[in-house]
Write an enzyme that holds these catalytic residues in place. Structure first.
Site, PDB file in Angstrom:
ATOM      1  N   SER A 164       0.834  -1.213   0.000  1.00 42.89           N
ATOM      2  CA  SER A 164       0.000   0.000   0.000  1.00 42.89           C
ATOM      3  C   SER A 164       0.861   1.253   0.000  1.00 42.89           C
ATOM      4  O   SER A 164       0.886   2.017   0.965  1.00 42.89           O
ATOM      5  CB  SER A 164      -0.908  -0.023   1.222  1.00 42.89           C
ATOM      6  OG  SER A 164      -1.784  -1.119   1.156  1.00 42.89           O
ATOM      7  N   GLY A 166       0.427   3.928  -1.524  1.00 40.87           N
ATOM      8  CA  GLY A 166      -0.348   5.160  -1.405  1.00 40.87           C
ATOM      9  C   GLY A 166      -0.355   5.666   0.027  1.00 40.87           C
ATOM     10  O   GLY A 166      -0.178   6.859   0.289  1.00 40.87           O
ATOM     11  N   ASP A 167      -0.541   4.762   0.947  1.00 37.41           N
ATOM     12  CA  ASP A 167      -0.480   5.115   2.366  1.00 37.41           C
ATOM     13  C   ASP A 167       0.958   5.315   2.853  1.00 37.41           C
ATOM     14  O   ASP A 167       1.269   6.274   3.557  1.00 37.41           O
ATOM     15  CB  ASP A 167      -1.087   3.973   3.213  1.00 37.41           C
ATOM     16  CG  ASP A 167      -2.606   3.975   3.194  1.00 37.41           C
ATOM     17  OD1 ASP A 167      -3.193   4.934   3.705  1.00 37.41           O
ATOM     18  OD2 ASP A 167      -3.192   3.019   2.663  1.00 37.41           O
ATOM     19  N   ILE A 168       1.814   4.361   2.508  1.00 38.05           N
ATOM     20  CA  ILE A 168       3.141   4.317   3.142  1.00 38.05           C
ATOM     21  C   ILE A 168       4.005   5.513   2.755  1.00 38.05           C
ATOM     22  O   ILE A 168       4.681   6.109   3.606  1.00 38.05           O
ATOM     23  CB  ILE A 168       3.835   2.978   2.805  1.00 38.05           C
ATOM     24  CG1 ILE A 168       3.130   1.840   3.572  1.00 38.05           C
ATOM     25  CG2 ILE A 168       5.322   3.028   3.140  1.00 38.05           C
ATOM     26  CD1 ILE A 168       3.560   0.447   3.172  1.00 38.05           C
ATOM     27  N   GLY A 171       2.966   8.383   4.683  1.00 40.79           N
ATOM     28  CA  GLY A 171       3.468   8.251   6.051  1.00 40.79           C
ATOM     29  C   GLY A 171       4.931   8.657   6.153  1.00 40.79           C
ATOM     30  O   GLY A 171       5.338   9.332   7.114  1.00 40.79           O
TER      31      GLY A 171
END
Lengths: 394, 394
Positions: A164, A166-168, A171
């Site tokens: 993922s 997109g999230d990482i 972050g």
């Protein structure tokens, strides 16, 4: 010793982007106080796979953190949170924009409580712009941010990147923002708000795809495993799997021809230079496809490495977690969870000589540290904490 | 004002992983002194696509930096570099392990010159372990690190992620390492060495793939665009392209059935719950595939958003760089390069309220700032610099 051990983070984030940021900070010493709603906690506590009743997904992302519950729907909980902000360095949240303001806990409010606070928001589309209120999901960031359109088999449909990112990536950028704001605060005493979006973060990693588009006027497409401008630099089928081969210049190309038993290709006019090989790759590939099927991946690696040709296997996850280099670098670690027992997960990738990070503590159970945190940060007494529980503030 | 404007970085990195790290630091104010070999400079100056004679790839990664040449094969250049280290905060390098030691410029040497120096190395496999001497390439990190094995069409062959995340993620972790080391140095006065590898960085972002493997015992496989445990959460073909749809719970599923004109599916026992839909997705998909072909992507987005169902297009790069949200967030910026003229590239993704970053300066031409840097850092006079040039030190 860990480098960030003097930093207290109040972490309101859920699921992946925010928790990943908080994990990096916790792995390197921040006291990350994970604040979860009582009852269910972080949504990802319900995400599989499970070890017993505990989510392995949650446990791998929330090691090294402490958990306390706080029912932010109650005014008393919000007041308590503001008291905690006075003692903290960083607030992290990944709600949809406006949610913290509805709680009366937006940055403008919190900075009156603690002007030095660093407030970092990680959202799907950011706190400004026409999409600010859209819900953010990894697959949407990957799809709308362009990386999906350039990932997939050549001539085929786009695919989602299997992790993922997109999230990482969002972050990671949020962690960088927090650390930069910390530096600025050390120098000037000034706090600030950081606003990172998953969509912006995807655009920031498109790399040469943006340059290729603006120079050529046409949108890049998926290329499978093939390098757009170096040939051969691709994955080929071996007798028992696949092999990545990168012959980045003419010298390596000629060596490769000998190793694969096709010395005649060296003199072939169609394949003389890298640009000719790239242009004529469809004529070249049948020779390579045939040749690489003759040996196993392990055999090819021995031959290719001996000739100095970059190469490697496509490792499935079971091979990755058993790889000698991965193990030597302590990139697979185990925590001993009080409920689930031993759980394996990824280690810490930034190796620091003076202040190494590390995975010291398993993920917390929901509210495991509520009392200890309220005692340490706010000096509350056991009976006060008990009363907060009774009033469902915790 | 930028948050890192008091930090001087001596940047010996080439191509992507290291330069990406240095770009993030430069975008937020570090004085990044890019040190290149005279003659050809950073290898990526020769990578297409080109605007006139200038690499658009190089220009997009090296904005905000200054360039000086230094011929590290000469002892005089190495001595000069050591003098510069005395005035610097950070040294970045992405050579193969051992190369800096051969130059006499390894961390052990440099820390005797400046004990406060932060030395960050970004390599393919790290400075320890059996693969330390292997050459690092993005595709090898992606292949050996596991992400390739879980990226690709369902049932098909693995593909490379279309952006070079093998390099970029390592660059991001290196930036985080530098910033953490900076914090530690501010607190204690102590410098240190940071060792980040592309392979470790890939393992660190595998996310739930590692948990899934250790819990189930079987290695996860590519799933195309499909979510492993939420259905429908996938890309479907529309009349004119594709649409991502995420119906994450039963309420959204029922709304979706109405919107796509299949209300009868709501009562279908095979699709009652999310776990049933996930288990029976092969029976469900023909209905969805048929339904989504009826309207354009833009029409579906209007309908689905009205019902609160997460959705979005799969944008090709030409759409990404013209997207209203992307533009509103200033994620496409332009520099005016002295030779190439206007060049568009990605903007900065960390939006900071007090110390915003930004793209202020175009990428430097090779050695553009040699004289200015040697004057500022070491107080050299024009004739001394001219002599260094004559002796091919610069």
């Amino acid at each position: 010793m860990k480098p960030l051990k003097d930093i207290v983070v109040l972490d309101l984030t859920r699921v992946l982007a925010g928790p990943y940021c908080a994990m990096v900070l916790a792995d390197y010493g921040c006291d990350v106080v994970k604040i979860e709603p009582p009852g269910e906690g972080d949504d990802s506590r319900a995400f599989g796979p499970f070890v017993g009743q505990e989510s392995a997904y949650f446990m791998s992302l929330n090691r090294n953190k402490r958990s306390m519950t706080l029912n932010l729907k109650k005014q008393e909980a919000r007041d308590l949170f503001k008291e905690m902000v006075k003692k903290a360095d960083v607030v992290l949240e990944n709600y949809r924009p406006g949610t913290m303001e509805k709680f009366g806990l937006g940055y403008d409010e919190l900075k009156t409580v603690n002007p030095q606070i660093i407030y970092a928001a990680c959202s799907g589309f950011g706190h400004t712009g026409p999409y600010a209120q859209k819900p953010g999901y990894d697959i949407l960031a990957q799809a709308m941010g362009g990386i999906m359109s350039i990932t997939g088999p050549e001539g085929g449909e786009p695919v989602r990147v299997g992790a993922s990112i997109g999230d990482i990536i969002a972050g990671l950028f949020t962690a960088i923002g927090v650390l930069m704001a910390l530096h600025h605060r050390t120098v000037t005493g000034e706090g600030q708000k950081i606003d990172v979006s998953m969509l912006d973060s995807q655009v920031a990693i498109l790399e040469n795809a943006i340059a290729r588009y603006f120079v050529s006027g046409s949108a890049p497409k998926p290329l499978g495993t093939r390098h757009p401008s170096i040939t051969p630099f691709d994955a080929f089928k071996s007798k028992d799997g696949s092999i990545i081969v990168g012959a980045g210049n003419d010298r390596l190309w000629e060596k490769l021809c000998d190793i694969i038993g096709c010395p005649e290709l060296k003199a072939d006019e169609r394949f003389k230079s890298n640009s000719q090989r790239t242009q004529n790759f469809q004529e070249l590939y049948p020779y390579l496809n045939d040749a690489f099927r003759a040996k196993t991946t392990a055999e090819w690696i021995i031959d290719l490495e001996a000739a100095g040709i970059p190469c490697g296997p496509i490792n499935p996850i079971d091979k990755v977690v058993a790889d000698p280099q991965v193990l030597c670098r302590e990139m697979i670690v185990e925590t001993d969870h009080p409920v689930a027992g031993p759980v394996k997960m990824a280690g810490v990738p930034i190796k620091m000589s003076a202040t190494p990070g590390g995975v010291d503590k398993p993920a917390p159970t929901l509210g495991q540290h509520s009392a200890e945190i309220l005692r340490e940060l706010l000096g509350l007494k056991p009976e006060e904490i008990e009363n907060l529980r009774k009033r469902q503030v915790l």
